[in-house]
Design a protein around this motif. Sequence first.
Motif, PDB file in Angstrom:
ATOM      1  N   ASP A  54     -33.378  66.164  28.811  1.00  0.00           N
ATOM      2  CA  ASP A  54     -32.458  67.147  29.371  1.00  0.00           C
ATOM      3  C   ASP A  54     -31.472  66.460  30.311  1.00  0.00           C
ATOM      4  O   ASP A  54     -31.495  65.239  30.468  1.00  0.00           O
ATOM      5  N   LEU A  55     -30.638  67.256  30.921  1.00  0.00           N
ATOM      6  CA  LEU A  55     -29.589  66.705  31.782  1.00  0.00           C
ATOM      7  C   LEU A  55     -30.131  66.136  33.090  1.00  0.00           C
ATOM      8  O   LEU A  55     -29.404  65.470  33.817  1.00  0.00           O
ATOM      9  N   LYS A  56     -31.392  66.393  33.378  1.00  0.00           N
ATOM     10  CA  LYS A  56     -31.986  65.877  34.614  1.00  0.00           C
ATOM     11  C   LYS A  56     -32.627  64.508  34.423  1.00  0.00           C
ATOM     12  O   LYS A  56     -33.106  63.916  35.388  1.00  0.00           O
ATOM     13  N   THR A  57     -32.638  64.017  33.204  1.00  0.00           N
ATOM     14  CA  THR A  57     -33.250  62.724  32.927  1.00  0.00           C
ATOM     15  C   THR A  57     -32.450  61.625  33.630  1.00  0.00           C
ATOM     16  O   THR A  57     -31.251  61.488  33.384  1.00  0.00           O
ATOM     17  N   PRO A  58     -33.101  60.839  34.487  1.00  0.00           N
ATOM     18  CA  PRO A  58     -32.380  59.748  35.160  1.00  0.00           C
ATOM     19  C   PRO A  58     -31.807  58.748  34.151  1.00  0.00           C
ATOM     20  O   PRO A  58     -32.389  58.540  33.077  1.00  0.00           O
ATOM     21  N   ALA A  59     -30.695  58.148  34.503  1.00  0.00           N
ATOM     22  CA  ALA A  59     -29.990  57.239  33.593  1.00  0.00           C
ATOM     23  C   ALA A  59     -30.880  56.101  33.112  1.00  0.00           C
ATOM     24  O   ALA A  59     -30.835  55.717  31.941  1.00  0.00           O
ATOM     25  N   TYR A  60     -31.716  55.551  33.974  1.00  0.00           N
ATOM     26  CA  TYR A  60     -32.538  54.412  33.552  1.00  0.00           C
ATOM     27  C   TYR A  60     -33.588  54.849  32.526  1.00  0.00           C
ATOM     28  O   TYR A  60     -33.934  54.082  31.617  1.00  0.00           O
ATOM     29  N   ILE A  61     -34.081  56.080  32.618  1.00  0.00           N
ATOM     30  CA  ILE A  61     -35.028  56.581  31.628  1.00  0.00           C
ATOM     31  C   ILE A  61     -34.297  56.902  30.332  1.00  0.00           C
ATOM     32  O   ILE A  61     -34.770  56.589  29.235  1.00  0.00           O
ATOM     33  N   PHE A  62     -33.117  57.495  30.435  1.00  0.00           N
ATOM     34  CA  PHE A  62     -32.282  57.781  29.270  1.00  0.00           C
ATOM     35  C   PHE A  62     -32.023  56.493  28.487  1.00  0.00           C
ATOM     36  O   PHE A  62     -32.213  56.436  27.274  1.00  0.00           O
ATOM     37  N   ARG A  63     -31.600  55.428  29.180  1.00  0.00           N
ATOM     38  CA  ARG A  63     -31.318  54.154  28.515  1.00  0.00           C
ATOM     39  C   ARG A  63     -32.586  53.569  27.897  1.00  0.00           C
ATOM     40  O   ARG A  63     -32.550  52.990  26.806  1.00  0.00           O
ATOM     41  N   SER A  64     -33.714  53.724  28.572  1.00  0.00           N
ATOM     42  CA  SER A  64     -34.978  53.237  28.028  1.00  0.00           C
ATOM     43  C   SER A  64     -35.345  53.980  26.746  1.00  0.00           C
ATOM     44  O   SER A  64     -35.738  53.360  25.742  1.00  0.00           O
ATOM     45  N   LEU A  65     -35.218  55.303  26.755  1.00  0.00           N
ATOM     46  CA  LEU A  65     -35.514  56.097  25.558  1.00  0.00           C
ATOM     47  C   LEU A  65     -34.585  55.715  24.410  1.00  0.00           C
ATOM     48  O   LEU A  65     -35.017  55.581  23.263  1.00  0.00           O
ATOM     49  N   MET A  66     -33.320  55.528  24.715  1.00  0.00           N
ATOM     50  CA  MET A  66     -32.356  55.116  23.691  1.00  0.00           C
ATOM     51  C   MET A  66     -32.757  53.768  23.103  1.00  0.00           C
ATOM     52  O   MET A  66     -32.731  53.578  21.889  1.00  0.00           O
ATOM     53  N   GLY A  67     -33.109  52.825  23.955  1.00  0.00           N
ATOM     54  CA  GLY A  67     -33.450  51.486  23.508  1.00  0.00           C
ATOM     55  C   GLY A  67     -34.727  51.424  22.690  1.00  0.00           C
ATOM     56  O   GLY A  67     -34.961  50.461  21.963  1.00  0.00           O
ATOM     57  N   ARG A  68     -35.560  52.432  22.801  1.00  0.00           N
ATOM     58  CA  ARG A  68     -36.800  52.517  22.034  1.00  0.00           C
ATOM     59  C   ARG A  68     -36.620  53.298  20.732  1.00  0.00           C
ATOM     60  O   ARG A  68     -37.551  53.419  19.956  1.00  0.00           O
ATOM     61  N   SER A  69     -35.410  53.815  20.489  1.00  0.00           N
ATOM     62  CA  SER A  69     -35.162  54.722  19.360  1.00  0.00           C
ATOM     63  C   SER A  69     -34.583  54.004  18.154  1.00  0.00           C
ATOM     64  O   SER A  69     -33.735  53.129  18.289  1.00  0.00           O
ATOM     65  N   LYS A  70     -35.026  54.440  16.990  1.00  0.00           N
ATOM     66  CA  LYS A  70     -34.483  53.921  15.736  1.00  0.00           C
ATOM     67  C   LYS A  70     -33.213  54.662  15.341  1.00  0.00           C
ATOM     68  O   LYS A  70     -32.363  54.104  14.653  1.00  0.00           O
ATOM     69  N   ALA A  71     -33.089  55.928  15.759  1.00  0.00           N
ATOM     70  CA  ALA A  71     -31.909  56.725  15.403  1.00  0.00           C
ATOM     71  C   ALA A  71     -31.695  57.818  16.444  1.00  0.00           C
ATOM     72  O   ALA A  71     -32.639  58.301  17.058  1.00  0.00           O
ATOM     73  N   ILE A  72     -30.429  58.186  16.598  1.00  0.00           N
ATOM     74  CA  ILE A  72     -30.027  59.251  17.510  1.00  0.00           C
ATOM     75  C   ILE A  72     -29.681  60.483  16.680  1.00  0.00           C
ATOM     76  O   ILE A  72     -29.012  60.382  15.647  1.00  0.00           O
ATOM     77  N   LEU A  73     -30.135  61.639  17.142  1.00  0.00           N
ATOM     78  CA  LEU A  73     -29.818  62.899  16.473  1.00  0.00           C
ATOM     79  C   LEU A  73     -28.628  63.563  17.160  1.00  0.00           C
ATOM     80  O   LEU A  73     -28.592  63.663  18.377  1.00  0.00           O
ATOM     81  N   GLU A  74     -27.677  63.991  16.367  1.00  0.00           N
ATOM     82  CA  GLU A  74     -26.510  64.732  16.857  1.00  0.00           C
ATOM     83  C   GLU A  74     -26.428  66.020  16.047  1.00  0.00           C
ATOM     84  O   GLU A  74     -25.980  66.018  14.906  1.00  0.00           O
ATOM     85  N   ILE A  75     -26.973  67.089  16.642  1.00  0.00           N
ATOM     86  CA  ILE A  75     -27.047  68.390  15.981  1.00  0.00           C
ATOM     87  C   ILE A  75     -26.334  69.398  16.881  1.00  0.00           C
ATOM     88  O   ILE A  75     -26.560  69.417  18.090  1.00  0.00           O
ATOM     89  N   GLY A  76     -25.505  70.238  16.309  1.00  0.00           N
ATOM     90  CA  GLY A  76     -24.807  71.252  17.093  1.00  0.00           C
ATOM     91  C   GLY A  76     -25.774  72.165  17.824  1.00  0.00           C
ATOM     92  O   GLY A  76     -26.834  72.520  17.308  1.00  0.00           O
ATOM     93  N   ARG A  77     -25.388  72.552  19.020  1.00  0.00           N
ATOM     94  CA  ARG A  77     -26.253  73.431  19.825  1.00  0.00           C
ATOM     95  C   ARG A  77     -26.320  74.848  19.289  1.00  0.00           C
ATOM     96  O   ARG A  77     -27.339  75.500  19.365  1.00  0.00           O
ATOM     97  N   PHE A  78     -25.191  75.320  18.764  1.00  0.00           N
ATOM     98  CA  PHE A  78     -25.083  76.708  18.328  1.00  0.00           C
ATOM     99  C   PHE A  78     -24.474  76.762  16.929  1.00  0.00           C
ATOM    100  O   PHE A  78     -23.865  75.793  16.470  1.00  0.00           O
ATOM    101  N   ASP A  79     -24.592  77.897  16.261  1.00  0.00           N
ATOM    102  CA  ASP A  79     -24.017  78.053  14.924  1.00  0.00           C
ATOM    103  C   ASP A  79     -22.500  77.885  14.925  1.00  0.00           C
ATOM    104  O   ASP A  79     -21.929  77.448  13.939  1.00  0.00           O
ATOM    105  N   ASN A  80     -21.859  78.216  16.015  1.00  0.00           N
ATOM    106  CA  ASN A  80     -20.393  78.128  16.065  1.00  0.00           C
ATOM    107  C   ASN A  80     -19.892  76.815  16.680  1.00  0.00           C
ATOM    108  O   ASN A  80     -18.708  76.696  16.980  1.00  0.00           O
TER     109      ASN A  80
END
Length: 175
Positions: free
Chosen positions: A59-85
């Motif tokens: 979520d938006l409260k995730t500290p930047a260093y944890i965000f970067r760590s999660l990204m660096g451990r990921s094989k792929a990033i998901l980009e899905i629209g939040r809403f139907d519109n």
Amino acid sequence: IVDPEKCSLLSLGYSARFKNIPLQPERDIDFYLPGLAYPRRRPILQKLSDLGYNVRSSDLKTPAYIFRSLMGRSKAILEIGRFDNTSTPSTVRICIGATNSIPVLAENFKGPDFDYMYDYTIAVDFDSYVGRCVDLMEREDPIATGKALHDKFAAERPFKAILDALLAEKRLDPF
């Protein structure tokens, strides 16, 4: 308040300065959604998880260093629209993925202002999203795919050239 003559859309571009994700040699997160699991996104996340994939979101409260760590451990990033519109992809997710050699599975919204961004993603329609995620993990090499998308992005969209052209067009002096 701001003179429209001094405003312009800043296109997505590559800069080594934004390459700040510490990629891990062994990536234990298959799919990472850097954002909230809105109701429209939940079925996709659940289906991937039910298939045995390690799926994470933040979520938006995730500290930047944890965000970067999660990204660096990921094989792929998901980009899905939040809403139907939802009508545009997240340029931030696409830029982070392409800059840092992590493939982005981007829901294709087919809008002319952002079509060029899909050249640096794996563009997919919402109805085929889970299947395309499985294909990436089972039939392709997500690490090699991320590197290829990075190399293409760096070669085709250097941010300095984009910024220089924009400044020249607007006749602005950055200094």
